[in-house]
Scaffold this motif. Structure first.
Motif, short mmCIF file in Angstrom:
data_model
loop_
_atom_site.label_atom_id
_atom_site.label_comp_id
_atom_site.label_asym_id
_atom_site.label_seq_id
_atom_site.Cartn_x
_atom_site.Cartn_y
_atom_site.Cartn_z
N ALA A 52 0.83 -1.21 0.00
CA ALA A 52 0.00 0.00 0.00
C ALA A 52 0.87 1.26 0.00
O ALA A 52 0.55 2.24 -0.68
CB ALA A 52 -0.93 -0.01 1.21
N THR A 53 1.96 1.22 0.73
CA THR A 53 2.88 2.36 0.76
C THR A 53 3.47 2.63 -0.62
O THR A 53 3.57 3.78 -1.07
CB THR A 53 4.02 2.11 1.77
OG1 THR A 53 3.45 1.84 3.06
CG2 THR A 53 4.96 3.29 1.85
N ALA A 56 0.76 4.01 -2.96
CA ALA A 56 0.35 5.38 -2.62
C ALA A 56 1.24 6.42 -3.30
O ALA A 56 0.85 7.59 -3.43
CB ALA A 56 0.39 5.57 -1.10
N SER A 60 -4.09 7.31 -7.03
CA SER A 60 -4.95 8.26 -6.32
C SER A 60 -5.58 7.56 -5.11
O SER A 60 -5.67 6.33 -5.08
CB SER A 60 -6.04 8.78 -7.24
OG SER A 60 -6.92 7.72 -7.60
N PRO A 61 -6.05 8.34 -4.11
CA PRO A 61 -6.70 7.72 -2.93
C PRO A 61 -7.90 6.85 -3.31
O PRO A 61 -8.11 5.79 -2.70
CB PRO A 61 -7.13 8.93 -2.10
CG PRO A 61 -6.17 10.00 -2.48
CD PRO A 61 -5.88 9.79 -3.92
N SER A 62 -8.66 7.25 -4.33
CA SER A 62 -9.82 6.44 -4.73
C SER A 62 -9.38 5.11 -5.33
O SER A 62 -9.99 4.06 -5.07
CB SER A 62 -10.68 7.22 -5.73
OG SER A 62 -9.93 7.53 -6.89
N ASP A 63 -8.31 5.16 -6.14
CA ASP A 63 -7.79 3.91 -6.71
C ASP A 63 -7.22 3.00 -5.62
O ASP A 63 -7.38 1.78 -5.66
CB ASP A 63 -6.71 4.21 -7.76
CG ASP A 63 -7.29 4.67 -9.08
OD1 ASP A 63 -8.50 4.44 -9.30
OD2 ASP A 63 -6.55 5.25 -9.89
N LEU A 64 -6.53 3.61 -4.67
CA LEU A 64 -5.94 2.83 -3.57
C LEU A 64 -7.04 2.15 -2.76
O LEU A 64 -6.89 1.00 -2.31
CB LEU A 64 -5.11 3.75 -2.68
CG LEU A 64 -4.12 3.08 -1.73
CD1 LEU A 64 -3.15 2.19 -2.47
CD2 LEU A 64 -3.37 4.13 -0.93
N LYS A 65 -8.16 2.82 -2.61
CA LYS A 65 -9.29 2.25 -1.87
C LYS A 65 -9.83 1.01 -2.60
O LYS A 65 -10.15 -0.01 -1.97
CB LYS A 65 -10.39 3.30 -1.73
CG LYS A 65 -11.59 2.84 -0.92
CD LYS A 65 -12.62 3.95 -0.79
CE LYS A 65 -13.83 3.46 0.00
NZ LYS A 65 -14.87 4.53 0.10
N LYS A 68 -7.44 -1.94 -2.06
CA LYS A 68 -7.59 -2.53 -0.73
C LYS A 68 -8.85 -3.39 -0.66
O LYS A 68 -8.87 -4.43 0.00
CB LYS A 68 -7.63 -1.43 0.32
CG LYS A 68 -6.27 -0.76 0.53
CD LYS A 68 -6.33 0.32 1.60
CE LYS A 68 -4.95 0.93 1.83
NZ LYS A 68 -4.97 2.02 2.84
#
Length: 759
Positions: A52-53, A56, A60-65, A68
């Motif tokens: 995840a690090t 990041a 983007s935060p939405s893609d990272l979500k 996960k």
């Protein structure tokens, strides 16, 4: 293991250390190495935080979500599942995703990497993935998943079908193969816990398919690691011995390497060239391959180390080359310009071999920073370096053309094993570069012919080829091409592919196009031949040709044939084996207790009706050129894939060799009663080299009512007299006609010896 092509080469100040001596990049999910002797690549751990690090940094935060969420789904589905090593199975998808993250693949690809085994191992349906993660992610996972449990006739067929599916998915979206290569790399790094025979099978498969694909796509880091892992598991003892030898050599050659680095850095700085210079060590498999190819011991392989020079501009590549040639003397014939003519996978560099200190040959690779990125990451550079996408358009275009050719081959090929065979041919890394009359460069596999060139330009040009001009001189279509040849194809609208072309074409595209044409011409002949062959095979098993409807429907379903006629056609063109189909029918009848088995003892089988040859058949039946059978010869038939029935004499050496390998592909054949054509055969004469001898022999052949097709002469000394060999290709009616002709020629003055020539 270094899977980060983006990493810049070391600065000149710190470049005295070899690549192989740098500490390996520790995987964020790594816990322990699988083998002390193998390439160092860790087994994954369960935590996703390091991954995840890394993600990041560019998602983007939405893609990272979304990533996960895919992780949580995969973790839930694989809960309780363990790897052979005893670790939680989820560690494997995480490790694969991390490798993909090094390439900075997009969120969809990372999600697919985390989910790549849920369809195959946990029976998750594609529809569920579409609903939760979207159609693109589901399509990637589907392309990576093996086929559902279908009844295949063999493990080889099942494997071929899985490869076909994966490669076709790759043709539509190259991310499929990038994820698959990451998956294979991690699996190869953890192969130590497998049984020896399974390790060898997987390593061989990796070397034959995945290594060439990585090379073809320009993924050199993966290419080299997969090679070394495969070498480790195919030849563990050789790997260990060579590892020890290389470690010992590092100490012995450190002084030479340091001296070369110091001299090169000083010379380039004096010339005003900004460059980064660092040493690199050949891979263990690269050293082993050179030792095998040139029959050398390790001590005789002098160029274990090479050097890479990364400069700041295109022009300075050539300036640096001249500077190095002034420093050390170049070896003649050891210079290659891959900048002017890039490799098929987009690789660009100048290669030169110089005579270094103490007479040691040293290879240098000179390239720019952009070339270095492409050299290490190939098509993955499309995601890694989007800012320089314009510079990579040529590479992307080359890759796109090759991937589209996979789809074209698939359209012409119905058989998975045949499709894989064609693709393996096109994955062959060595290439030759030839020119069209308009100076366009065409890259072909080494050994390719002018006919391969024609099919590479366009299928219609290949189909209508009749001759070629190579460097403005006429040549046969079978002529092998060499670097720099200028090739022009002569076509005719009336020309059609010949079965004999399959004997010399090299590329998968040419082979599949020719076979596609052959299987579509005169289908009625092939259909009748297939029906006769299946009838023979069933009679040998005491089974009626009239198979009950229930068994017939199941046979067609399991054979993936649309109709009985299609099944006959496949047998007639050699795509299916009549004996295997007959045994399949017998097993269906036995399972259903059907009454289709003939009454009577199995020890007494019906007399088989042989295939009757009249010599006027079309492409479905051909007379073998090796032995040139004529009526009166005892003959046998070979069912050859997509060429139909090939007729040989029963004493033909080629037939004896082939029949020992594939006995099921041979059937009994006889000559028909009414033959209204003539047949080619060859005769060889040893005659005195005197005036008029050729004319006398030719006149006698004409008097015997035979036709001369071709004459060849070669002179030699024989028993202290000037003799000459005459070789005639003639047309006769049968063996009796040939015997009469031979007796007539033997009576001629000056004829010392005469025989029918075979082979």
């Amino acid at each position: 293991m270094n899977l980060t092509p983006a990493e810049s080469p070391p600065s000149a100040a710190s470049s005295s250390r070899l690549d192989s001596e740098r500490p390996e990049r520790k995987s964020a999910v790594s816990t322990k190495p699988v083998s002390q002797d193998g390439p160092q690549h860790g087994i994954g751990a369960v935590s996703i935080t390091p991954l995840a690090t890394k993600l990041a940094q560019y998602l983007s935060p939405s893609d990272l979500k979304k990533v996960k969420e895919a992780y949580r789904f995969s973790d839930e589905k694989h809960l309780g599942q363990m790897r052979k090593s005893g670790e939680a199975y989820i560690s494997h998808p995480i490790a694969v995703a991390e490798i993909c993250a090094d390439w900075k693949l997009d969120a969809q690809a990372i999600m697919a990497a985390l989910l790549h085994d849920v369809m195959e191992d946990q029976d998750v349906k594609k529809e569920e993935l579409i609903e939760r993660f979207g159609a693109p992610v589901a399509a990637l996972v589907d392309g990576l998943s093996k086929l559902e449990k279908i009844e295949f006739q063999s493990q080889i067929e099942a494997q071929a079908e899985n490869f076909r599916k994966m490669l076709l998915a790759m043709a539509r979206d190259v991310r499929v193969i990038l994820i698959k290569l990451a998956d294979r790399l991690h699996n190869m790094s953890t192969l130590g816990v497998m049984a020896p025979d399974k390790k060898r099978r997987i390593a061989r498969e990796t070397m034959e398919v995945y290594v060439p694909i990585a090379h073809r796509l320009g993924l050199n880091s993966i290419y080299r690691e997969l090679q070394d892992f495969s070498f480790l598991h195919l030849h563990p003892n050789r790997y260990k011995t060579l590892t020890k030898a290389v470690k010992a050599a590092r100490g012995n050659r450190r002084e030479v390497v340091s001296k070369i680095l110091e001299s090169v850095n000083h010379t380039l700085q004096a010339a005003g060239i900004e460059a980064q210079v660092y040493g690199r060590e050949k891979t263990l498999y690269g050293i082993y391959k050179k030792m095998r190819a040139k029959h050398l011991s390790f001590s005789q392989v002098l160029d274990v180390y090479g050097f890479r020079v990364v400069v700041d501009s295109f022009a300075n590549c050539y300036v640096a080359l001249g500077t190095l040639h002034a420093l050390y003397k170049p070896m003649p014939g050891k210079f290659k310009d891959y900048i002017a003519i890039p490799k098929l996978n987009g690789y660009q560099s100048l290669h030169t071999t110089l005579i270094g200190p103490y007479g040691t040959p040293v290879e240098f690779q000179i390239r720019t920073q952009d070339m270095h990125r492409v050299a290490e990451s190939g098509v993955a550079a499309h995601w890694l370096y989007k800012s320089s996408e314009a510079n990579l358009s040529d590479l992307q275009q080359r890759t796109h053309v090759w991937l589209q050719s996979l789809l074209e081959i698939q359209k012409q090929t119905g058989d998975s094993a045949e499709f894989l065979e064609h693709v393996k041919v096109d994955l062959f890394p060595d290439s030759v570069y030839v020119f069209t009359p308009k100076s366009t460069i065409i890259a072909l596999p080494r050994g390719a012919t002018a006919l391969d060139f024609a099919y590479t330009i366009h299928t219609d040009i290949g189909d209508q080829s009749i001759a070629t001009k190579i460097n403005h001189e006429h040549a046969p279509l079978r002529t092998e091409l060499h670097n720099g040849d200028i090739v022009e194809i002569v076509t005719s609208p009336s020309s059609r592919p010949s079965p004999t072309w399959l004997a010399f074409v090299r590329t998968g595209k040419a082979r599949s196009a020719i076979r596609h044409h052959l299987r579509t011409i005169n289908p009625s002949e092939s259909l009748e031949l297939g029906k006769l062959l299946l009838t023979q095979a069933l009679a040998a098993l005491d089974i009626d040709i009239e198979v009950p409807p229930a068994q017939l429907e199941r046979l067609l379903n399991e054979s993936r044939a649309k109709s009985l006629e299609e099944l006959y056609l496949d047998i007639g063109i050699g795509k299916r084996m009549a004996t295997l189909v007959a045994r399949h029918i017998m097993s269906l009848c036995e399972n259903e207790n059907a009454p289709s088995q003939k009454s009577g003892s199995h020890s007494v089988t019906n007399k088989l009706e042989p295939v009757v040859i009249y010599g006027t058949e079309g492409a479905a039946v051909q007379l073998a050129p090796c032995c040139q059978p004529i009526p009166g010869d005892r003959i046998i038939g070979q069912l050859k894939r997509d060429q139909g029935l090939i007729v040989h004499t029963d004493d033909c050496e080629v037939a004896k060799r082939l029949s020992s390998k594939e006995a099921d592909r041979w059937t009994s054949v006889v000559w028909g009663d009414t033959l209204n054509r003539r047949f080619d055969c060859r005769i060889k004469l040893l005659v005195q080299n005197e005036k008029g001898i050729l004319a006398r022999v030719a006149a006698e052949i004409n008097e015997s009512d035979a036709n001369i097709i071709h004459v060849l002469m070669d002179q030699e000394k024989y028993q202290d007299r000037a003799m000459i060999h005459l070789r005639f290709t003639i047309q006769v009616e049968n063996r009796v006609h040939l015997a009469r002709l031979i007796r007539s020629i033997r009576r001629l003055h000056g004829v010392e010896r005469l025989e029918r020539e075979r082979g």
